[in-house]
Design a protein around this motif. Structure first.
Motif: not given
Length: 213
Positions: A104, A111, A115-116, A119, A124-125, A130, A132
């Motif tokens: 993790c 966030r 995430e941006t 990915r 990400w996968d 996650i 913050t």
């Protein structure tokens, strides 16, 4: 190690130059000399705290909110286009995943931005989730975010390794009973001797971790 808790910026991603650059650039744009110790003073601050610090000490004509607006645009652009993983990070993460180690992220970055970039980089996968710092409710001067990660992973602190590039976070995780891996980053090189003394393992290259698997 059954679980791995990773910081993001400076640990997984070669991105601390961007964060340090934001602080310096806004001073330069406003004709203010950049103090040599600026990075050390604000390294533990979140964006709101750093903006308030700069507004109070160097840019009284700019409200913290305006400073943050300027930063946000620059950060989004960097995460969408140029920020890259540190060398061999994808290989190490895939190796841990293949061994069934739960992973993790515990990050100061908001966030949507985290995430941006994760990915875009195809990472990400690999992570269970996650958390913050704003979501955790306390900075990494306190161990709350690491304990929250353990709880969500379903593991005890003794079963988890924390990966961090910032000395203050290394100290926090170590004092809380975690195994800690210190990751070298140029922006915290002055703290590297202290990180080496405090962390259970300190590496300058992810190849060192891959060779230990």
């Amino acid at each position: 190690m059954r679980g791995a808790i990773f910081d993001m910026d400076g640990t997984l991603l070669d991105s601390m130059w961007m964060w340090r650059g934001l602080d310096e650039q806004i001073l330069i744009d406003n004709g203010v000399p950049v103090p040599e110790d600026l990075g050390q003073k604000i390294v533990t601050m979140n964006s709101q705290q750093a903006a308030e610090y700069l507004s109070s000490n160097y840019l009284p004509h700019l409200e913290p909110e305006k400073i943050m607006e300027n930063w946000e645009e620059m950060v989004w652009q960097a995460y969408r286009t140029v920020i890259a993983p540190k060398p061999l990070v994808p290989e190490y993460l895939h190796a841990l995943k293949a061994r069934g180690i739960k992973m993790c992220i515990a990050t100061m970055t908001d966030r949507p931005q985290a995430e941006t970039v994760l990915r875009r980089l195809g990472l990400w996968d690999l992570f269970e989730f996650i958390i913050t710092v704003p979501e955790a409710g306390k900075s990494k001067h306190e161990p709350d975010i690491y304990f929250q990660c353990c709880e969500k992973l379903g593991l005890d602190p003794a079963d988890c390794t924390v990966f961090e590039d910032a000395y203050y976070a290394v100290k926090t995780a170590k004092a809380a009973g975690f195994t800690v891996c210190g990751i070298y980053d140029d922006t915290s090189k002055l703290d590297w001797p202290a990180i080496e003394r405090t962390a259970d393992i300190a590496i300058t290259d992810y190849r060192q971790l891959l060779e230990q698997l």
